[in-house]
Scaffold this motif. Structure first.
Motif, PDB file in Angstrom:
ATOM      1  N   LEU A 155      51.182 134.258  18.580  1.00 57.10           N
ATOM      2  CA  LEU A 155      49.846 133.660  18.654  1.00 57.10           C
ATOM      3  C   LEU A 155      49.646 132.913  19.968  1.00 57.10           C
ATOM      4  N   SER A 156      50.671 132.182  20.386  1.00 59.89           N
ATOM      5  CA  SER A 156      50.563 131.416  21.631  1.00 59.89           C
ATOM      6  C   SER A 156      50.401 132.341  22.827  1.00 59.89           C
ATOM      7  N   THR A 157      51.096 133.470  22.807  1.00 59.76           N
ATOM      8  CA  THR A 157      50.982 134.428  23.901  1.00 59.76           C
ATOM      9  C   THR A 157      49.606 135.094  23.903  1.00 59.76           C
ATOM     10  N   ARG A 158      49.122 135.424  22.713  1.00 59.05           N
ATOM     11  CA  ARG A 158      47.826 136.101  22.614  1.00 59.05           C
ATOM     12  C   ARG A 158      46.682 135.210  23.075  1.00 59.05           C
ATOM     13  N   PHE A 159      46.717 133.950  22.673  1.00 54.71           N
ATOM     14  CA  PHE A 159      45.621 133.027  22.998  1.00 54.71           C
ATOM     15  C   PHE A 159      45.947 132.115  24.189  1.00 54.71           C
ATOM     16  N   ARG A 160      47.032 132.428  24.902  1.00 54.49           N
ATOM     17  CA  ARG A 160      47.423 131.688  26.101  1.00 54.49           C
ATOM     18  C   ARG A 160      47.597 130.188  25.825  1.00 54.49           C
ATOM     19  N   LEU A 161      48.289 129.890  24.758  1.00 57.97           N
ATOM     20  CA  LEU A 161      48.534 128.493  24.393  1.00 57.97           C
ATOM     21  C   LEU A 161      49.824 127.999  25.040  1.00 57.97           C
ATOM     22  N   TYR A 162      49.786 127.927  26.360  1.00 53.39           N
ATOM     23  CA  TYR A 162      50.959 127.431  27.073  1.00 53.39           C
ATOM     24  C   TYR A 162      50.493 126.716  28.331  1.00 53.39           C
ATOM     25  N   PRO A 163      51.215 125.668  28.728  1.00 42.29           N
ATOM     26  CA  PRO A 163      50.818 124.891  29.911  1.00 42.29           C
ATOM     27  C   PRO A 163      51.267 125.572  31.191  1.00 42.29           C
ATOM     28  N   SER A 164      50.754 125.099  32.287  1.00 38.55           N
ATOM     29  CA  SER A 164      51.177 125.615  33.586  1.00 38.55           C
ATOM     30  C   SER A 164      52.577 125.097  33.906  1.00 38.55           C
ATOM     31  N   ILE A 165      53.225 125.749  34.828  1.00 40.98           N
ATOM     32  CA  ILE A 165      54.590 125.375  35.199  1.00 40.98           C
ATOM     33  C   ILE A 165      54.568 124.114  36.055  1.00 40.98           C
ATOM     34  N   ILE A 184      54.876 112.479  12.138  1.00 33.99           N
ATOM     35  CA  ILE A 184      54.341 111.652  13.225  1.00 33.99           C
ATOM     36  C   ILE A 184      54.910 112.085  14.572  1.00 33.99           C
ATOM     37  N   ILE A 185      56.213 112.313  14.592  1.00 38.78           N
ATOM     38  CA  ILE A 185      56.883 112.705  15.834  1.00 38.78           C
ATOM     39  C   ILE A 185      56.399 114.066  16.313  1.00 38.78           C
ATOM     40  N   VAL A 186      56.223 115.002  15.390  1.00 37.42           N
ATOM     41  CA  VAL A 186      55.763 116.332  15.769  1.00 37.42           C
ATOM     42  C   VAL A 186      54.339 116.264  16.330  1.00 37.42           C
ATOM     43  N   VAL A 187      53.474 115.481  15.693  1.00 38.49           N
ATOM     44  CA  VAL A 187      52.099 115.334  16.178  1.00 38.49           C
ATOM     45  C   VAL A 187      52.089 114.710  17.575  1.00 38.49           C
ATOM     46  N   ILE A 188      52.896 113.663  17.768  1.00 39.82           N
ATOM     47  CA  ILE A 188      52.983 113.030  19.088  1.00 39.82           C
ATOM     48  C   ILE A 188      53.509 114.017  20.121  1.00 39.82           C
ATOM     49  N   GLY A 189      54.524 114.794  19.732  1.00 43.68           N
ATOM     50  CA  GLY A 189      55.103 115.763  20.658  1.00 43.68           C
ATOM     51  C   GLY A 189      54.133 116.853  21.048  1.00 43.68           C
ATOM     52  N   VAL A 190      53.408 117.389  20.072  1.00 45.96           N
ATOM     53  CA  VAL A 190      52.420 118.436  20.371  1.00 45.96           C
ATOM     54  C   VAL A 190      51.321 117.889  21.278  1.00 45.96           C
ATOM     55  N   ALA A 191      50.840 116.685  20.984  1.00 45.72           N
ATOM     56  CA  ALA A 191      49.809 116.078  21.819  1.00 45.72           C
ATOM     57  C   ALA A 191      50.308 115.872  23.248  1.00 45.72           C
ATOM     58  N   ASP A 192      51.572 115.497  23.382  1.00 40.38           N
ATOM     59  CA  ASP A 192      52.129 115.296  24.721  1.00 40.38           C
ATOM     60  C   ASP A 192      52.265 116.621  25.461  1.00 40.38           C
ATOM     61  N   ASP A 193      52.668 117.669  24.742  1.00 38.62           N
ATOM     62  CA  ASP A 193      52.794 118.981  25.376  1.00 38.62           C
ATOM     63  C   ASP A 193      51.439 119.519  25.837  1.00 38.62           C
ATOM     64  N   ILE A 194      50.373 119.154  25.120  1.00 35.89           N
ATOM     65  CA  ILE A 194      49.036 119.666  25.456  1.00 35.89           C
ATOM     66  C   ILE A 194      48.331 118.773  26.481  1.00 35.89           C
ATOM     67  N   TRP A 195      48.350 117.460  26.239  1.00 35.21           N
ATOM     68  CA  TRP A 195      47.569 116.545  27.082  1.00 35.21           C
ATOM     69  C   TRP A 195      48.416 115.649  27.978  1.00 35.21           C
ATOM     70  N   ASP A 196      49.726 115.734  27.866  1.00 39.69           N
ATOM     71  CA  ASP A 196      50.613 114.924  28.709  1.00 39.69           C
ATOM     72  C   ASP A 196      50.317 113.433  28.539  1.00 39.69           C
ATOM     73  N   LEU A 197      50.652 112.890  27.384  1.00 36.40           N
ATOM     74  CA  LEU A 197      50.393 111.496  27.051  1.00 36.40           C
ATOM     75  C   LEU A 197      51.174 110.556  27.960  1.00 36.40           C
ATOM     76  N   ASP A 198      50.671 109.342  28.115  1.00 34.41           N
ATOM     77  CA  ASP A 198      51.417 108.351  28.876  1.00 34.41           C
ATOM     78  C   ASP A 198      52.591 107.848  28.035  1.00 34.41           C
ATOM     79  N   TRP A 199      53.600 107.313  28.710  1.00 32.87           N
ATOM     80  CA  TRP A 199      54.849 106.976  28.033  1.00 32.87           C
ATOM     81  C   TRP A 199      54.686 105.851  27.017  1.00 32.87           C
TER      82      TRP A 199
END
Length: 396
Positions: A25-35, A89-104
């Motif tokens: 699904l991630s490959t099909r819908f390009r759900l990945y960040p830039s390098i 909670i940790i998974v939600v925080i991690g996904v949000a960080d992977d998508i939006w790059d949260l501050d520390w």
């Protein structure tokens, strides 16, 4: 043992299936960040593997709750609920960080909330096996527990930079810890703490095994911050469940003749590499006037690549260091301490040689560019006044 194998297999199968679906699904819908500049890979890769691992763990816990053999673990449902809620909670925080790059600071706040939830439901250090058994004051126990959980989560996250690294290290380290907690449950007597630690570890091993096929080099899917923080959370929780509840005096009777320091030493041993990388990174960044959570490209796995190791070699070196220390400390339970120390010493020497091998090759290449045979005569200073042919050592 059969029931632990059951939940491990369930966790592995569900994680693998969901990881494969996530990758597609991630490959099909390009759900990945830039390098990013610090990244080792050169192809954009999805980072949502932690979500698949979480649901694999959730299903495994659900199945275990229906097995009467785990009745002691689920006798206190609030504790299990807290562990899974903290994981969410940790998974939600991690996904949000992977998508939006949260501050520390935001990430740290989420980690503290998750750790606090564990403490609220009784997963915390109440004793320390030093000098027999030492009761930890409640406030101090709360602070130590939250600090330990946050530390381990970030330490594991810091080493997540190579394909298959965190998943493989977790399988090796948690495998050693599972054997330890399982033996405790059998030899010290039935106790919810040791059974809980064994269950968490078995489920975590399964999730990492199920995820590893898609994460092996070249990786199709990364676990991301959500997966690395989840792994750290569960490793810390299982270690605290044992270390914070055990009476070392009980280990000296019966078949399990273990040194009293094992409950503390083994958790530190299985987390040696992540903790070492974490301490070096924090020290390095603070000295440079940066945030301890700011990213850079100077982690241990980056240094191994810069030394000349291939991607696979660097990962296998991490595996070897983890195996030597974890298995060596665990062996104190089975063989005389002298044999255990000998195993650790020999293992560390071998892994050190393997780690530094590229430096030796570079040194030889500098002394002998191109790999051609050394002309020893050319290194002898010429004799003043001698013919040119004699200065070069020629036979003509």
């Amino acid at each position: 043992m059969i029931f632990y194998i059951l939940v491990c297999v369930i966790s592995a199968v569900v994680t693998w299936g969901l990881a494969w679906a996530t990758w597609k699904l991630s490959t099909r819908f390009r759900l990945y960040p830039s390098i990013r500049e610090r990244d080792v890979h050169s192809t954009p890769t999805p980072r949502l593997g932690g979500v698949a691992m979480f649901f694999g763990i959730l299903v495994a816990f659900g199945v275990a709750s229906q097995v009467s053999w785990f009745r002691l673990v689920f006798a206190n449902p609030g504790q299990i609920t807290a562990i899974l809620a903290a994981a969410l909670i940790i998974v939600v925080i991690g996904v949000a960080d992977d998508i939006w790059d949260l501050d520390w600071l935001t990430k740290l706040a989420g980690q503290i909330i998750a750790a606090g939830l564990l403490v609220w439901q009784g997963v915390q250090l109440v004793t320390v096996p030093i000098g027999g058994i030492t009761i930890v004051p409640p406030v101090l126990g709360l602070m130590l527990t939250v600090g330990a959980v946050v530390l381990v989560m970030n330490a594991v996250n810091f080493i997540d930079g190579l394909d298959g690294l965190v998943a493989g290290v977790t399988v090796i380290a948690s495998g050693a810890f599972f054997i330890y907690s399982y033996l405790l449950a059998r030899n010290v007597g039935e106790t919810p703490y040791f059974n809980l630690a064994s269950l968490i570890t078995a489920v975590l091993i399964g999730a990492c095994i199920g995820f590893l096929p898609l994460n092996w080099h070249p990786a199709k899917l990364f676990m991301g911050d959500s997966g690395a923080l989840l792994v750290g959370l569960l490793m810390a929780t299982s270690a605290i469940s044992v270390t914070g509840q055990i009476d070392p005096d009980s280990l000296q009777s019966g078949k399990l003749l273990a040194p009293a320091f094992i409950p503390i030493l083994l958790p530190l041993a299985i987390l040696l590499i992540p903790l070492l990388d974490f301490m070096l990174a924090v020290t390095r960044r603070i000295r440079a006037g940066k945030s301890p959570f700011s990213a850079d490209r100077k982690h241990l796995h980056h240094r191994l690549l810069d030394m000349g190791h291939t991607h696979l070699q660097a990962v296998l070196i991490f595996y070897s260091w983890t195996a030597v220390v974890a298995i060596g400390v665990l062996s104190f339970l089975f063989v005389p301490w002298g044999w255990s120390l000998a195993f650790i010493a020999v293992g560390l020497v071998i892994t050190t040689v393997l780690t530094l091998a590229p430096l030796g090759k570079k040194l030889l290449n500098r002394r002998n560019p191109g790999g051609a045979p050394l002309d020893l005569a050319s290194t002898v200073p010429p004799i003043q006044g001698a013919p040119v042919s004699e200065r070069k050592g020629s036979a003509s």
